[in-house]
Design a protein around this motif. Structure first.
Motif, PDB file in Angstrom:
ATOM      1  N   VAL A  58       0.811  -1.219   0.000  1.00 64.37           N
ATOM      2  CA  VAL A  58       0.000   0.000   0.000  1.00 64.37           C
ATOM      3  C   VAL A  58       0.841   1.264   0.000  1.00 64.37           C
ATOM      4  O   VAL A  58       2.011   1.265   0.388  1.00 64.37           O
ATOM      5  CB  VAL A  58      -0.958   0.038   1.220  1.00 64.37           C
ATOM      6  N   ALA A  59       0.185   2.332  -0.416  1.00 64.87           N
ATOM      7  CA  ALA A  59       0.688   3.686  -0.227  1.00 64.87           C
ATOM      8  C   ALA A  59      -0.221   4.337   0.806  1.00 64.87           C
ATOM      9  O   ALA A  59      -1.428   4.049   0.866  1.00 64.87           O
ATOM     10  CB  ALA A  59       0.677   4.464  -1.534  1.00 64.87           C
ATOM     11  N   ILE A  60       0.358   5.202   1.633  1.00 60.04           N
ATOM     12  CA  ILE A  60      -0.344   5.840   2.751  1.00 60.04           C
ATOM     13  C   ILE A  60      -0.146   7.340   2.633  1.00 60.04           C
ATOM     14  O   ILE A  60       0.968   7.809   2.363  1.00 60.04           O
ATOM     15  CB  ILE A  60       0.237   5.337   4.093  1.00 60.04           C
ATOM     16  N   ASP A  61      -1.220   8.091   2.858  1.00 58.78           N
ATOM     17  CA  ASP A  61      -1.156   9.548   2.735  1.00 58.78           C
ATOM     18  C   ASP A  61      -1.971  10.176   3.855  1.00 58.78           C
ATOM     19  O   ASP A  61      -3.104   9.748   4.117  1.00 58.78           O
ATOM     20  CB  ASP A  61      -1.737   9.956   1.377  1.00 58.78           C
ATOM     21  N   CYS A  72       3.916   7.494   2.609  1.00 57.79           N
ATOM     22  CA  CYS A  72       4.806   6.352   2.562  1.00 57.79           C
ATOM     23  C   CYS A  72       4.302   5.389   1.505  1.00 57.79           C
ATOM     24  O   CYS A  72       3.100   5.117   1.435  1.00 57.79           O
ATOM     25  CB  CYS A  72       4.846   5.657   3.919  1.00 57.79           C
ATOM     26  N   ALA A  73       5.204   4.900   0.694  1.00 58.63           N
ATOM     27  CA  ALA A  73       4.880   3.887  -0.318  1.00 58.63           C
ATOM     28  C   ALA A  73       5.638   2.624   0.043  1.00 58.63           C
ATOM     29  O   ALA A  73       6.874   2.622   0.057  1.00 58.63           O
ATOM     30  CB  ALA A  73       5.257   4.382  -1.701  1.00 58.63           C
ATOM     31  N   LEU A  74       4.904   1.565   0.373  1.00 58.84           N
ATOM     32  CA  LEU A  74       5.524   0.309   0.770  1.00 58.84           C
ATOM     33  C   LEU A  74       5.792  -0.568  -0.446  1.00 58.84           C
ATOM     34  O   LEU A  74       5.197  -0.355  -1.516  1.00 58.84           O
ATOM     35  CB  LEU A  74       4.622  -0.408   1.773  1.00 58.84           C
ATOM     36  N   PRO A  75       6.682  -1.545  -0.310  1.00 57.40           N
ATOM     37  CA  PRO A  75       7.002  -2.427  -1.434  1.00 57.40           C
ATOM     38  C   PRO A  75       5.738  -3.055  -2.036  1.00 57.40           C
ATOM     39  O   PRO A  75       4.858  -3.506  -1.304  1.00 57.40           O
ATOM     40  CB  PRO A  75       7.899  -3.504  -0.808  1.00 57.40           C
TER      41      PRO A  75
END
Length: 167
Positions: A58-61, A72-75
């Motif tokens: 996921v990406a988090i904003d 944050c952008a996770l793998p």
């Protein structure tokens, strides 16, 4: 990446789709006394921890007003997730409700957000994952958004993080 509607049946890995009343209750319960830059970091860190434990791609904003306070952008995530974040966030900014609640309200009327909102689906997406950051006495002041899982799971991850953050 899938942003599909989920039915109300329970299956492994898919949370039961909440009702409108349950979604409204979540938002009321998760109204915060305040929301600072430090709070954005703490909430974002909870989301990263939960997502990392689950290998969630996921990406988090997190935003307060127009300012991005955390990202944050996770793998496994991609720039496509950032585009979904923007579209889901705009729904929260426009309706002052979670993107999942907005989409659920349209489905409850026997239609879809895309067919009936009169808003450009390239700009707005009423798919789960964006949640209002509401502060007591001030209303909605920002958003927290996750993208990368099916919409019910994106929404549930945000709610779980907010519940941990408020404990």
């Amino acid at each position: 990446m899938s942003h599909t509607s989920h039915t109300s049946h329970k299956s492994p890995g898919n949370p039961v789709s909440p009702t409108i009343a349950e979604l409204v209750a979540q938002e009321r319960r998760l109204t915060l006394p305040r929301f600072t830059h430090e709070d954005a970091w703490a909430l974002g860190s909870v989301l990263v921890e939960l997502a990392t434990e689950r290998n969630a791609p996921v990406a988090i904003d997190i935003r307060r007003g127009a300012q991005q306070l955390f990202h944050c952008a996770l793998p496994g995530s991609s720039a496509d997730n950032d585009a979904w974040i923007d579209r889901k966030r705009r729904v929260v900014e426009r309706y002052a409700e979670s993107s999942y609640l907005v989409g659920t309200r349209f489905r409850a009327k026997g239609t879809t957000f895309e067919d009936s909102s009169r808003l450009d689906p390239d700009v707005y997406a009423a798919h789960g994952g964006a949640f209002p950051i509401a502060v007591e006495g001030a209303g909605v002041i920002g958003t927290v958004t996750v993208s990368g899982l099916p919409q019910a799971e994106d929404h549930a991850l945000v709610v779980e993080a907010l519940e941990r953050f408020t404990q």
